[in-house]
Design an enzyme around this catalytic site. Structure first.
Site, short mmCIF file in Angstrom:
data_model
loop_
_atom_site.label_atom_id
_atom_site.label_comp_id
_atom_site.label_asym_id
_atom_site.label_seq_id
_atom_site.Cartn_x
_atom_site.Cartn_y
_atom_site.Cartn_z
N HIS A 122 71.14 63.28 67.16
CA HIS A 122 70.92 62.12 66.30
C HIS A 122 71.80 62.26 65.06
O HIS A 122 72.07 63.38 64.62
CB HIS A 122 69.44 62.11 65.91
CG HIS A 122 68.99 60.88 65.18
ND1 HIS A 122 69.22 60.70 63.84
CD2 HIS A 122 68.31 59.79 65.61
CE1 HIS A 122 68.70 59.54 63.48
NE2 HIS A 122 68.14 58.96 64.53
N GLN A 202 61.71 63.97 68.25
CA GLN A 202 61.28 63.38 69.53
C GLN A 202 60.40 64.32 70.35
O GLN A 202 59.96 63.95 71.44
CB GLN A 202 62.51 62.98 70.38
CG GLN A 202 63.41 61.96 69.72
CD GLN A 202 62.75 60.59 69.55
OE1 GLN A 202 61.71 60.30 70.13
NE2 GLN A 202 63.36 59.74 68.73
N CYS A 363 71.64 55.72 67.12
CA CYS A 363 71.96 56.72 66.08
C CYS A 363 72.55 58.00 66.66
O CYS A 363 72.50 59.05 66.04
CB CYS A 363 70.74 57.07 65.23
SG CYS A 363 70.08 55.66 64.36
#
Lengths: 409, 149
Positions: A122, A202, A363
């Protein structure tokens, strides 16, 4: 694993929320998650009946706020298997990763040093390191991924050198949802004298985390992706490393003393990193969210999402016009494109059916060259996602030849 | 103002699909005398360059665009190129103004819009209005004289 009974705890799921006149189907959980009543009530409790600043007052309300911060720190520590002194409150995973990059990386990296990342990171685990590399002269290198996009420990072994000081990787990647073996990666990093920075944005909401077992040196995550409020997150760091880390922000609440000559004594971690008034309502809400998730059981959450993933992958097999990029990844994330439909157009079409999915580069802009596509559609699940939600998505895919109707009908 | 005839959804779809699948003006500028402007979107993948060439009388001699774009931005950018050619600066400004009124559900003059009327209902997907205007906004900047040779 039927977790649908928990849907009644969420106003966003039970109050008849619609989008484009259709019942809302929320499949953007990798982006953010809904809040159960208990979280909303905790935030409200702080604002309605328990407002006070922390570390400030000599009165009962301030003491109660201090106690709630402490209890939340303990709850987070229990949730991830750390000590409470190793839990730093931040505004979110991005803030946490920036704190490691600037408070630790920028302090210790030299021009001959290397930072290892992957192409699947990310932006929040890439751009701070780019800046730190620019400041220190250290080099950024990438650990090769498998052709599916998975990070394997043996690939770290191939590129790590004794110049490597930082290995910064996602536990679960936000586009493809592959889970990295952080324990094995940490062992390799430590063998070469590097620290392992784990982006848990995540993973922490979806699987059981034990930082002692993973042996990562830092772990960053956000509250809002685990049913908590926005604007609150955590940086876990091994205590001896937190002691060596400089504050990223200075100000009130993090210093022990200072004088006119610029002689400043900082507090010990974690408070050293918590300058200014914390997001106190956020801390109340985070505590409630963590208690809520632990009540459901992280293993149950993981099992449910795996079941949903398998269900969705099996269903999508019937649609040869769907290119699925991550059928075998662990997380409840489907990343796909529909033939001849630009990802953004597909997302708009899903919106017209009341389905919230994310399109774009998510992203993780350096991943698009790896995938060979400019953009993808991402549908992501949580424990409150149902097979019916996935059926809605699949049904929309089945009728996607009419995708431009989103603009006309 | 409404048009004398109503475009059906089928007609709107046909117009957009036509310009999306075979855009006429999607290429870099060839030759001298063009001004250009880069335009990209924060919340979407669209990333385009638009090119404009005026002749000695101040009329648009050529307009083209190139880049990465979704169906809506591809078709809308391509259609404005069709519409701009032959127009004076004032006519071009009027055209773009009416188009913006239409997209924002304000009263508008449909007369100059022609195929651009296919975007009449884009406002139903509020998040995508920007895709329908990215090329138009860039041409508007060029016409107003923000030139980037």
């Amino acid at each position: 694993m039927d977790l649908s009974k928990f849907r009644k705890d969420f106003p966003m799921l039970r109050d008849g929320i619609t989008m484009q006149g259709k019942p809302l189907v929320w499949l953007d959980n990798a982006s953010t998650t809904f809040k159960p009543d208990c979280v909303i009530e905790a935030i409200e409790r702080y604002y309605k009946h328990e407002t006070s600043n922390s570390h400030r007052g000599d009165y009962d309300l301030a003491y109660a706020t201090d106690m709630e911060i402490l209890k939340t720190r303990e709850a987070v520590a229990k949730f991830i298997g750390s000590k409470k002194e190793e839990v730093v409150f931040t505004s979110g995973a991005t803030n946490s990763l920036n704190l490691v990059a600037f408070g630790y990386g920028a302090k210790y990296l030299k021009s001959e040093d290397e930072i290892l990342l992957t192409e699947a990171e990310h932006a929040s685990n890439v751009l701070p390191w780019f800046k730190v590399a620019e400041m220190t002269g250290a080099k950024i290198k990438y650990i090769p991924l498998t052709k599916e996009g998975r990070l394997l420990p043996e690939n770290l072994e191939k590129v790590i050198t004794d110049h490597t000081k930082i290995v910064a990787v996602a536990h679960i990647t936000n586009v493809l949802g592959y889970q990295a073996d952080i324990k094995a990666l940490s062992a390799i990093a430590h063998k070469h004298g590097a620290v392992l920075v784990c982006d848990g944005a995540q993973s922490v909401p979806h699987i059981k985390i034990d930082v002692k077992d993973l042996d990562c040196d830092f772990l960053a995550f956000s509250g809002h992706k685990l049913c908590g409020p926005t604007g609150i997150g955590v940086l876990y760091g091994k205590y001896d490393l937190l002691v060596k880390t400089d504050p990223f922000m200075t100000g009130g609440g993090m210093n022990a003393r200072f004088d006119m000559c610029g002689d400043v004594g900082f507090l010990e971690p974690p408070m050293r990193f918590e300058a200014g008034t914390l997001n106190l309502a956020g801390i109340y809400g985070l505590h409630a969210a963590i208690d809520y998730l632990m009540g459901i059981g992280m293993d149950n959450i993981e099992a449910h999402e795996r079941e949903l993933k398998a269900y969705a992958v099996a269903k999508l097999k019937d649609y040869p016009n769907v290119k699925l990029y991550n059928a075998d990844s662990e997380a409840g994330i489907l990343t796909f494109n529909i033939d001849n439909i630009f990802a953004q157009d597909a997302a708009t079409y899903f919106n017209s059916k009341g389905i919230a999915v994310r399109s774009g580069q998510h992203c993780a802009k350096i991943l698009t060259s790896f995938l060979g596509t400019l953009a993808t559609v991402r549908a992501s699940f949580y424990f409150y996602t149902t097979k019916e939600d996935i059926d809605c998505l699949v049904d929309a895919i089945a009728h996607s030849e009419d995708y431009l109707d989103a603009y006309f009908i | 103002m409404p048009t004398s005839f109503e475009l059906t959804p089928e007609m709107m779809r046909a117009i957009i699909m036509d310009h999306y699948s075979s855009p006429r003006h999607k290429h870099d500028a060839e030759g001298e005398g063009y001004v250009s402007l880069h335009s990209s979107s924060v919340n979407c993948i669209d990333d385009i360059e638009v090119y404009l060439k005026l002749n000695k009388e101040g009329k648009v001699e050529d307009a083209c665009w190139n880049g990465v774009a979704c169906a809506i931005s591809t078709a809308s950018s391509d259609i404005i190129c069709d519409l701009l050619v032959g127009k004076t600066e004032d006519e071009a400004k009027y055209l773009i103004e009416q188009y913006n009124h239409m997209l924002h559900e304000e009263p508008y003059d449909a007369e100059p819009l022609e195929e651009a009327l296919a975007f009449k209902n884009t406002s139903r997907q509020a998040a995508r209005i920007h895709c329908a205007t990215i090329g138009w906004d860039a041409f508007n900047e060029l016409i107003k004289g923000h030139k980037h040779e």
